[in-house]
Design a protein around this motif. Sequence first.
Motif, PDB file in Angstrom:
ATOM      1  N   ARG A   1     -12.246  14.336   5.762  1.00  0.00           N
ATOM      2  CA  ARG A   1     -13.435  13.768   5.109  1.00  0.00           C
ATOM      3  C   ARG A   1     -13.534  12.278   5.470  1.00  0.00           C
ATOM      4  NH1 ARG A   1     -14.910   9.752   2.035  1.00  0.00           N
ATOM      5  NH2 ARG A   1     -13.144  10.053   0.660  1.00  0.00           N
ATOM      6  N   ASP A   2     -12.613  11.459   4.978  1.00  0.00           N
ATOM      7  CA  ASP A   2     -12.641  10.027   5.308  1.00  0.00           C
ATOM      8  C   ASP A   2     -12.328   9.821   6.795  1.00  0.00           C
ATOM      9  OD1 ASP A   2     -12.983   7.352   4.582  1.00  0.00           O
ATOM     10  OD2 ASP A   2     -11.695   7.531   2.838  1.00  0.00           O
TER      11      ASP A   2
ATOM     12  N   HIS B   1      -6.819   6.018  -4.057  1.00  0.00           N
ATOM     13  CA  HIS B   1      -7.474   6.074  -2.739  1.00  0.00           C
ATOM     14  C   HIS B   1      -7.511   4.663  -2.157  1.00  0.00           C
ATOM     15  CE1 HIS B   1     -10.382   7.842   0.180  1.00  0.00           C
ATOM     16  NE2 HIS B   1     -10.834   6.599   0.219  1.00  0.00           N
TER      17      HIS B   1
ATOM     18  N   HIS C   1      -7.427   1.708   1.069  1.00  0.00           N
ATOM     19  CA  HIS C   1      -7.774   1.352   2.444  1.00  0.00           C
ATOM     20  C   HIS C   1      -6.985   0.117   2.895  1.00  0.00           C
ATOM     21  CE1 HIS C   1     -11.043   4.061   3.753  1.00  0.00           C
ATOM     22  NE2 HIS C   1     -11.167   4.276   2.459  1.00  0.00           N
TER      23      HIS C   1
ATOM     24  N   ASN D   1      -7.022   4.325   6.213  1.00  0.00           N
ATOM     25  CA  ASN D   1      -6.509   4.717   4.903  1.00  0.00           C
ATOM     26  C   ASN D   1      -4.982   4.621   4.902  1.00  0.00           C
ATOM     27  OD1 ASN D   1      -9.179   6.030   5.338  1.00  0.00           O
ATOM     28  ND2 ASN D   1      -8.820   6.853   3.315  1.00  0.00           N
TER      29      ASN D   1
END
Length: 412
Positions: free
Chosen positions: A12-13, A202, A204, A243
């Motif tokens: 997804r990311d 989540h 980054h 990520n």
Amino acid sequence: MPKIYFLDVTNRDGVQTAKLGLSKLEKTMINIYLNEMGVFQSEFGFPTTRHESLYLKANLELAEMGVLQPIRLGGWIRAISNDVETAFKLVPGIRHLNLSISTSDQMLKGKFQGRKKKDDLISEMVAAVDAAKALGAESIGVNAEDASRTGLDFLIKFGLAAKEHGADRLRYCDTLGYDNPFTIYETTRALAENIGMAIEIHCHGDLGMAVGNSIAGAKGTIDGGQDVYVNTTVNGIGERAGNADLVAVILAVTKSKGFAVKYQLGNPIDLSKSAKIAEFASYAFGVDIPMNQPGVGANAFAHSSGIHADGVLKDPENYELYSFEELGRGEPVKVETGREIIAGQYSGISGFSHIMGKMDVKFADREEASEILELVRYANVESQKPLVGEELLFIAKYPKIAKKLLTLIPLE
Ligand SMILES: [Zn+2]
């Protein structure tokens, strides 16, 4: 004691990353490798995106067949009732969803341009949760996008509303990589304590802290009394600076100073699949693994200076925190230096049978071989690079599933 789970978002990311992408077969292989590793959930795609429908359905079928078990497959959509309805219309079998909405003042002003008020965010989100529940969602994560630039009081209010409507997790998105380990610890601990629901972390890497922030967030959540679901991607591939890297986070959680004594995994992780998944993702994305990447980089177990080389030969633990065998490394890599027959979009039956024969795959007859070859040609058209052995084996073993993965029907 609450536990740590991994929720990988490569499909997804990772695929949202500028200049990068994966074919549907490559996404499927990533799901298979994540499952082999023991990752709890794969965010396997976008159920409202039409070109993903057949891929998502095919992967849910693999789950039913027991191939993608016990991993959970979850979709990402916006926290909008319409999107929930579209998701269940296009992918009726979807059972796990993350519903996402921006929560920060910056986004209210800069993105929604004043069209939404804070309370609208909550009412839209709970309506989406209600719709997902009504349509059969078995687990729901609610994503506060840009959470690290959102006030704590509002995040708590947002999380409590989600919980009241039956959500299972709040995803704390450090969308811009703005947190540091100290701030994310405080925030996630407060969220866990005040909401009383599992938290997803989540992170980054815009400030180079994605892995450190992930384990600080895990610690904060567990100290606050809740299970934590750490979001990762393979090789840290993700938007902008990326990520938190899957293997690096697992190593940090299991090998860093004293951490694993108190903060434990919810289910066992098979680290010996690390090298394989990292190498496959590198090939599929077309992005080299940096030589200094933790665990899987070319230099992760290389020593040349006199003192280190001597020390590691006497006792590897002198200069290595973990062994290369644990990560599935150490087998010599065979590179063909002579004649090569490669399966591609214009391959014929003779060359293809030769390639499959080398992997001990025998076809019942010429017709079966032709059918599999046709699928391999299509897979090659989509990925535009030679398929790896395990992709060829997958197609030969599950031709019906492969056919769905390779079918794209625009403007239906
Ligand atoms: Zn992200």
